[in-house]
Design an enzyme around this catalytic site. Structure first.
Site, PDB file in Angstrom:
ATOM      1  N   ASP A 162      40.192  32.194  41.492  1.00 33.05           N
ATOM      2  CA  ASP A 162      40.626  31.040  40.763  1.00 33.05           C
ATOM      3  C   ASP A 162      40.414  29.402  41.430  1.00 33.05           C
ATOM      4  O   ASP A 162      40.974  28.873  41.773  1.00 33.05           O
ATOM      5  CB  ASP A 162      42.036  31.435  41.521  1.00 33.05           C
ATOM      6  CG  ASP A 162      42.693  31.381  42.550  1.00 33.05           C
ATOM      7  OD1 ASP A 162      41.798  30.917  43.300  1.00 33.05           O
ATOM      8  OD2 ASP A 162      44.180  31.222  43.357  1.00 33.05           O
ATOM      9  N   ASP A 212      34.753  44.451  42.936  1.00 33.81           N
ATOM     10  CA  ASP A 212      35.147  45.257  43.314  1.00 33.81           C
ATOM     11  C   ASP A 212      35.972  46.980  43.231  1.00 33.81           C
ATOM     12  O   ASP A 212      35.224  47.517  44.304  1.00 33.81           O
ATOM     13  CB  ASP A 212      36.496  44.429  44.574  1.00 33.81           C
ATOM     14  CG  ASP A 212      37.425  44.470  43.396  1.00 33.81           C
ATOM     15  OD1 ASP A 212      37.744  45.006  43.688  1.00 33.81           O
ATOM     16  OD2 ASP A 212      37.806  43.692  44.218  1.00 33.81           O
ATOM     17  N   GLN A 242      28.745  31.845  44.318  1.00 36.07           N
ATOM     18  CA  GLN A 242      29.450  32.392  45.264  1.00 36.07           C
ATOM     19  C   GLN A 242      28.986  32.917  46.696  1.00 36.07           C
ATOM     20  O   GLN A 242      27.583  33.562  46.778  1.00 36.07           O
ATOM     21  CB  GLN A 242      30.346  33.071  44.964  1.00 36.07           C
ATOM     22  CG  GLN A 242      30.704  34.162  44.753  1.00 36.07           C
ATOM     23  CD  GLN A 242      31.431  34.684  43.415  1.00 36.07           C
ATOM     24  OE1 GLN A 242      32.168  34.259  43.512  1.00 36.07           O
ATOM     25  NE2 GLN A 242      31.191  36.041  42.768  1.00 36.07           N
ATOM     26  N   HIS A 286      45.890  47.143  43.438  1.00 26.75           N
ATOM     27  CA  HIS A 286      45.047  47.700  42.000  1.00 26.75           C
ATOM     28  C   HIS A 286      45.722  47.805  41.407  1.00 26.75           C
ATOM     29  O   HIS A 286      46.097  48.729  40.468  1.00 26.75           O
ATOM     30  CB  HIS A 286      44.218  47.784  42.216  1.00 26.75           C
ATOM     31  CG  HIS A 286      43.101  47.276  43.330  1.00 26.75           C
ATOM     32  ND1 HIS A 286      41.908  46.889  44.031  1.00 26.75           N
ATOM     33  CD2 HIS A 286      42.131  45.939  42.199  1.00 26.75           C
ATOM     34  CE1 HIS A 286      41.202  46.636  44.612  1.00 26.75           C
ATOM     35  NE2 HIS A 286      41.419  45.471  43.342  1.00 26.75           N
ATOM     36  N   GLU A 292      31.887  40.875  34.675  1.00 30.05           N
ATOM     37  CA  GLU A 292      32.065  40.673  36.142  1.00 30.05           C
ATOM     38  C   GLU A 292      30.612  39.793  36.062  1.00 30.05           C
ATOM     39  O   GLU A 292      29.574  39.923  35.572  1.00 30.05           O
ATOM     40  CB  GLU A 292      31.977  41.574  36.851  1.00 30.05           C
ATOM     41  CG  GLU A 292      31.179  41.074  37.852  1.00 30.05           C
ATOM     42  CD  GLU A 292      32.493  40.189  38.835  1.00 30.05           C
ATOM     43  OE1 GLU A 292      31.880  38.844  39.670  1.00 30.05           O
ATOM     44  OE2 GLU A 292      33.255  40.367  38.859  1.00 30.05           O
ATOM     45  N   ASP A 334      41.395  40.250  37.237  1.00 33.65           N
ATOM     46  CA  ASP A 334      40.908  40.129  38.543  1.00 33.65           C
ATOM     47  C   ASP A 334      40.195  39.653  38.346  1.00 33.65           C
ATOM     48  O   ASP A 334      39.321  39.564  38.760  1.00 33.65           O
ATOM     49  CB  ASP A 334      40.905  41.734  38.600  1.00 33.65           C
ATOM     50  CG  ASP A 334      41.125  41.755  40.149  1.00 33.65           C
ATOM     51  OD1 ASP A 334      41.264  41.480  40.279  1.00 33.65           O
ATOM     52  OD2 ASP A 334      41.012  43.015  40.115  1.00 33.65           O
TER      53      ASP A 334
END
Length: 286
Positions: free
Chosen positions: A244, A164, A109, A140, A184, A241
């Protein structure tokens, strides 16, 4: 003395009738000129105004584009504003920025960091706002503490996404947790957090946190994480988290949620963010 009967200064008499006639004559002449020249004056003013508007907004705006002047929202800025589009509401939010700090295209990305005039540093992935320095805790804290308040005896938590570091930062505040597994996919996002959000990245130093750079769909499907004996290897909570879109699409399949369910303890909780039930009804239903 001046004005006395004995002086010899000349005397002047003002004829009020002549003055009135002169004023009417002058007014008539000015009115006649304005009537003759008014259309031209209006046209000239319109041209000047149009030029001023054109000069302040730029020459042209390409079709199907949103053109935003640099001075939007206040004093002029030399940096291009960041604009976030919403296909659900057909709207755009404009953020005044002082600079685009860094841009990296990872294998997955486009990751960008802006310095904004109000929100501080903001993290943007593929054009979508992920996190702001000013108010990240609103999101959060909600996703973590709301969940764990229902699980006072929780020991193991799985975090999917959250590169993050904000979610894990809130999790380490819970002393009852023995293990926090963090999965992640994009190491670039982790590095951005270390460089620009050091308070969030500091959670990596907690010995209870183990970070896995991996596709989370693969992680849960293959159940690669070894059983440690706590809760028989199950997780008391799984916090998703993630984005989408793009690389995260594999996290929105029936198979993925079935795999997550298999990893949950009997009274475990799965938490994830979702579109607004009012604005994104079709996407929520799907």
């Amino acid at each position: 003395p001046m004005g006395a009967k004995t002086d010899h200064l000349p005397r002047y008499t003002i004829d009020k009738g002549n003055v009135a006639r002169a004023c009417r004559s002058t007014l008539s002449a000015v009115t006649a000129v304005l009537r003759a020249k008014l259309p031209w004056l209006i046209a000239a003013c319109a041209v000047v105004w149009s030029f001023m508007v054109w000069a302040s907004t730029g020459s042209t705006c390409p079709p199907n584009h949103l053109c935003v002047p640099f001075e939007v929202g206040g004093s002029p800025s030399t940096a291009m504003p960041y604009v976030e589009y919403s296909d659900i509401t057909s709207t755009a939010a404009v953020y005044r920025v002082s600079s685009l700090i860094k841009t990296v295209r990872s294998p997955y990305q486009l990751v960008q960091m802006y310095e904004t005039l109000f929100f501080g540093k903001i993290l943007v992935i593929d054009g979508a706002l992920m996190m702001t320095e000013r108010d990240e805790f609103n999101y959060h804290e909600s996703i973590v503490h709301t969940t764990l308040n229902y699980l006072p005896e929780a020991r193991r938590v799985l975090v999917i996404g959250g590169g993050d570091g904000g979610t894990v930062t809130q999790l380490v505040k819970h002393a009852n947790l023995h293990e926090i597994v963090w999965v992640e996919i994009d190491e670039v996002v982790i590095q951005f957090a270390k460089d620009f959000f050091p308070r969030q990245a500091k959670a990596l130093q907690d010995p209870r946190v183990s970070l896995h750079i991996q596709n989370a769909a693969t992680f849960v499907q293959e159940a690669r994480y070894p059983v440690t004996g706590v809760n028989n290897g199950a997780f008391d909570a799984i916090l998703i988290d993630s984005t989408d879109f793009g690389q995260a699409e594999s996290l929105f399949t029936p198979q993925f949620y079935a795999d997550c369910k298999a990893l949950l303890a009997p009274k475990g909780i799965l938490t994830f963010n979702l579109d607004s039930p009012q604005w994104g009804q079709v996407r929520v239903a799907s």
